[in-house]
Motif scaffolding. Structure first.
Motif, PDB file in Angstrom:
ATOM      1  N   UNK A  26       0.830  -1.213   0.000  1.00 38.75           N
ATOM      2  CA  UNK A  26       0.000   0.000   0.000  1.00 38.75           C
ATOM      3  C   UNK A  26       0.858   1.253   0.000  1.00 38.75           C
ATOM      4  N   UNK A  27       1.961   1.228   0.718  1.00 41.75           N
ATOM      5  CA  UNK A  27       2.800   2.417   0.790  1.00 41.75           C
ATOM      6  C   UNK A  27       3.715   2.553  -0.426  1.00 41.75           C
ATOM      7  N   UNK A  28       4.056   1.446  -1.071  1.00 43.81           N
ATOM      8  CA  UNK A  28       4.718   1.550  -2.373  1.00 43.81           C
ATOM      9  C   UNK A  28       3.776   2.200  -3.380  1.00 43.81           C
ATOM     10  N   UNK A  29       2.523   1.794  -3.339  1.00 44.31           N
ATOM     11  CA  UNK A  29       1.521   2.390  -4.226  1.00 44.31           C
ATOM     12  C   UNK A  29       1.305   3.864  -3.894  1.00 44.31           C
ATOM     13  N   UNK A  30       1.322   4.197  -2.594  1.00 46.02           N
ATOM     14  CA  UNK A  30       1.151   5.600  -2.192  1.00 46.02           C
ATOM     15  C   UNK A  30       2.313   6.451  -2.700  1.00 46.02           C
ATOM     16  N   UNK A  31       3.525   5.925  -2.663  1.00 42.07           N
ATOM     17  CA  UNK A  31       4.673   6.674  -3.178  1.00 42.07           C
ATOM     18  C   UNK A  31       4.566   6.870  -4.688  1.00 42.07           C
ATOM     19  N   UNK A  32       4.060   5.855  -5.386  1.00 38.62           N
ATOM     20  CA  UNK A  32       3.854   6.005  -6.834  1.00 38.62           C
ATOM     21  C   UNK A  32       2.806   7.087  -7.115  1.00 38.62           C
ATOM     22  N   UNK A  33       1.682   7.035  -6.387  1.00 36.47           N
ATOM     23  CA  UNK A  33       0.637   8.051  -6.583  1.00 36.47           C
ATOM     24  C   UNK A  33       1.144   9.439  -6.208  1.00 36.47           C
ATOM     25  N   UNK A  34       1.999   9.506  -5.200  1.00 38.68           N
ATOM     26  CA  UNK A  34       2.552  10.795  -4.786  1.00 38.68           C
ATOM     27  C   UNK A  34       3.436  11.392  -5.875  1.00 38.68           C
ATOM     28  N   UNK A  35       4.243  10.540  -6.509  1.00 38.47           N
ATOM     29  CA  UNK A  35       5.086  11.046  -7.604  1.00 38.47           C
ATOM     30  C   UNK A  35       4.231  11.526  -8.779  1.00 38.47           C
ATOM     31  N   UNK A  36       3.165  10.788  -9.090  1.00 39.33           N
ATOM     32  CA  UNK A  36       2.272  11.222 -10.169  1.00 39.33           C
ATOM     33  C   UNK A  36       1.611  12.557  -9.820  1.00 39.33           C
ATOM     34  N   UNK A  37       1.190  12.683  -8.569  1.00 39.30           N
ATOM     35  CA  UNK A  37       0.551  13.931  -8.142  1.00 39.30           C
ATOM     36  C   UNK A  37       1.525  15.095  -8.209  1.00 39.30           C
ATOM     37  N   UNK A  38       2.762  14.868  -7.804  1.00 37.76           N
ATOM     38  CA  UNK A  38       3.771  15.940  -7.816  1.00 37.76           C
ATOM     39  C   UNK A  38       4.121  16.342  -9.244  1.00 37.76           C
ATOM     40  N   UNK A  39       4.282  15.358 -10.122  1.00 33.45           N
ATOM     41  CA  UNK A  39       4.686  15.648 -11.502  1.00 33.45           C
ATOM     42  C   UNK A  39       3.582  16.354 -12.290  1.00 33.45           C
ATOM     43  N   UNK A  40       2.325  15.982 -12.032  1.00 33.15           N
ATOM     44  CA  UNK A  40       1.214  16.537 -12.813  1.00 33.15           C
ATOM     45  C   UNK A  40       0.540  17.725 -12.134  1.00 33.15           C
ATOM     46  N   UNK A  41       0.759  17.893 -10.827  1.00 30.46           N
ATOM     47  CA  UNK A  41       0.073  18.952 -10.087  1.00 30.46           C
ATOM     48  C   UNK A  41      -1.369  18.599  -9.748  1.00 30.46           C
ATOM     49  N   UNK A  42      -1.773  17.369 -10.013  1.00 27.91           N
ATOM     50  CA  UNK A  42      -3.139  16.910  -9.701  1.00 27.91           C
ATOM     51  C   UNK A  42      -3.130  16.306  -8.312  1.00 27.91           C
ATOM     52  N   UNK A  43      -3.740  16.994  -7.345  1.00 25.39           N
ATOM     53  CA  UNK A  43      -3.627  16.565  -5.956  1.00 25.39           C
ATOM     54  C   UNK A  43      -4.967  16.473  -5.238  1.00 25.39           C
ATOM     55  N   UNK A  44      -6.079  16.751  -5.926  1.00 26.88           N
ATOM     56  CA  UNK A  44      -7.392  16.607  -5.317  1.00 26.88           C
ATOM     57  C   UNK A  44      -7.783  15.139  -5.198  1.00 26.88           C
ATOM     58  N   UNK A  45      -8.658  14.822  -4.264  1.00 28.77           N
ATOM     59  CA  UNK A  45      -9.023  13.422  -4.016  1.00 28.77           C
ATOM     60  C   UNK A  45      -9.591  12.745  -5.254  1.00 28.77           C
ATOM     61  N   UNK A  46     -10.628  13.346  -5.833  1.00 27.04           N
ATOM     62  CA  UNK A  46     -11.307  12.709  -6.966  1.00 27.04           C
ATOM     63  C   UNK A  46     -10.424  12.674  -8.205  1.00 27.04           C
ATOM     64  N   UNK A  47      -9.773  13.787  -8.496  1.00 21.12           N
ATOM     65  CA  UNK A  47      -8.945  13.856  -9.700  1.00 21.12           C
ATOM     66  C   UNK A  47      -7.715  12.951  -9.591  1.00 21.12           C
TER      67      UNK A  47
END
Length: 383
Positions: A26-47
């Motif tokens: 779960x935390x490996x997946x969270x780190x992946x999602x965090x990198x995607x959020x940082x790179x794209x600037x998409x950080x809202x829950x739904x988006x």
């Protein structure tokens, strides 16, 4: 009001391995999602959920855990944004702020993972739970809690629960929504002066001394310093072992003090008046040894414990301006630095009134609490 009930899980070896693998994935997946959020600037829950859901599923997560991972990451970025806005990571342009804001948020491999009722079931009569893991559903995992905690769980548990690994033991932090009783109209107020030498002093003259807590903190500080200077593997193991011990001791102390204060206020039909100490660490300028003591002072924790225990008991709580409460005379109102010849003594230069300094301050806090309550409720009645 929301309360968190902590229960201890008692898994067997196979289940513990499954839980550990689940947190890691779960935390490996969270780190992946965090990198995607940082790179794209998409950080809202739904988006962010729309952006990362497919990737998280491909990593081996089921639907609900994948959704919760995305929400956990979005919540972490929302908290970071709030902290940056509040200046908790330093002013704009500072090295600390730039460091925090210039890279994706990272999650430890054993960071807590939220669960909802679709992937976590509670069986109160058997005192067991059934939980989703990467190895499938693990059922009949025993848990331990006190009778009071079980009563809260049975009657009020609602919403998510967090799976936590702490100190080699497994816990679930369950959210309970407990109805608040109606606040009664106080006959007077019990003033509480928070301090370092004395953790809390009430206007009734009850002093909760902080000597033992301060001794524990000083001893742990010296021990950490010696272990950190050694830097050996054995020293690091001991540092990990004692990690959190001081915080748990301070929390237990604050729980006992806050319970005593709220119980006395409820028994005597009084409210509780506290000092508004927000920003005190930024306002006060002290020498380095004193700064260490101030920054380890858990006044916010004690105040929050008093507030939530009072809310559960229907006891009103007011916060008052802390300015000059230690220099003002509770008998005549005269304010002067000379009224405090030393830390523990108050002697009014105008009327000659003498009292323990913290008791005098607590009485000033009680008087301000009563006056503030009267003014605010007179305005409400007028409206």
């Amino acid at each position: 009001m929301k309360l968190v009930v902590q229960v201890k899980l008692l898994p067997d070896a196979a289940t513990e391995t499954a839980l550990r693998e689940t947190l890691t994935l779960c935390n490996q997946a969270a780190n992946h999602a965090s990198r995607r959020a940082f790179d794209t600037g998409i950080k809202g829950k739904t988006s962010l959920q729309r952006l990362a859901y497919g990737d998280l599923k491909a990593m081996g997560l089921s639907a609900q855990p994948a959704i919760h991972v995305a929400r956990k990451v979005a919540g972490a970025y929302a908290a970071l944004k709030a902290n940056l806005k509040a200046g908790n990571h330093g002013p704009n342009g500072s090295t600390r702020r730039t460091k925090v804001d210039s890279k994706p948020i990272r999650f430890r491999k054993d960071a807590a993972q939220p669960y909802d009722d679709r992937c976590l079931s509670w069986h109160y009569d058997a005192r067991t739970i059934s939980i989703w893991t990467t190895r499938g559903r693990c059922g009949r995992i025993p848990f331990a809690c006190s009778p009071g905690q079980m009563k809260l769980l049975t009657a009020y548990r609602k919403g998510e629960s967090d799976l936590v690994l702490r100190g080699g033991s497994w816990y679930l932090y369950a959210t309970c929504e407990v109805p608040e009783p109606e606040t009664f109209e106080p006959d007077a107020f019990l003033g509480v002066d928070l301090g370092i030498a004395n953790i809390a002093t009430t206007s009734d003259g009850i002093v909760h001394a902080g000597r033992h807590l301060n001794q524990v903190r000083h001893r742990n500080r010296r021990l950490r310093k010696r272990l950190q200077s050694k830097g050996t593997k054995a020293a690091k193991r001991l540092l990990r072992k004692i990690s959190g011990r001081e915080a748990r001791f301070a929390a237990d102390t604050d729980h006992r003090i806050s319970k005593t204060i709220v119980t006395e206020a409820q028994r005597t039909s009084r409210g509780v008046a506290l000092e508004d100490l927000g920003g005190i660490r930024e306002r006060v300028r002290l020498r380095k040894p004193q700064r260490v003591t101030l920054h380890s002072w858990s006044f916010h924790q004690l105040g929050s414990f008093i507030t939530y225990k009072a809310a559960r008991a229907g006891v009103p709580v007011v916060y008052v301006d802390a300015a000059y409460t230690s220099q003002g005379c509770s008998a005549c109102g005269h304010v002067s630095k000379k009224n405090r010849p030393d830390q523990a003594t108050f002697r009014c230069m105008s009327c000659g009134f003498a009292e323990h300094a913290d008791v005098n301050a607590a009485r000033n806090i009680a008087a301000r609490g009563e006056a503030g309550w009267a003014v605010s409720h007179a305005a409400d009645d007028a409206a």
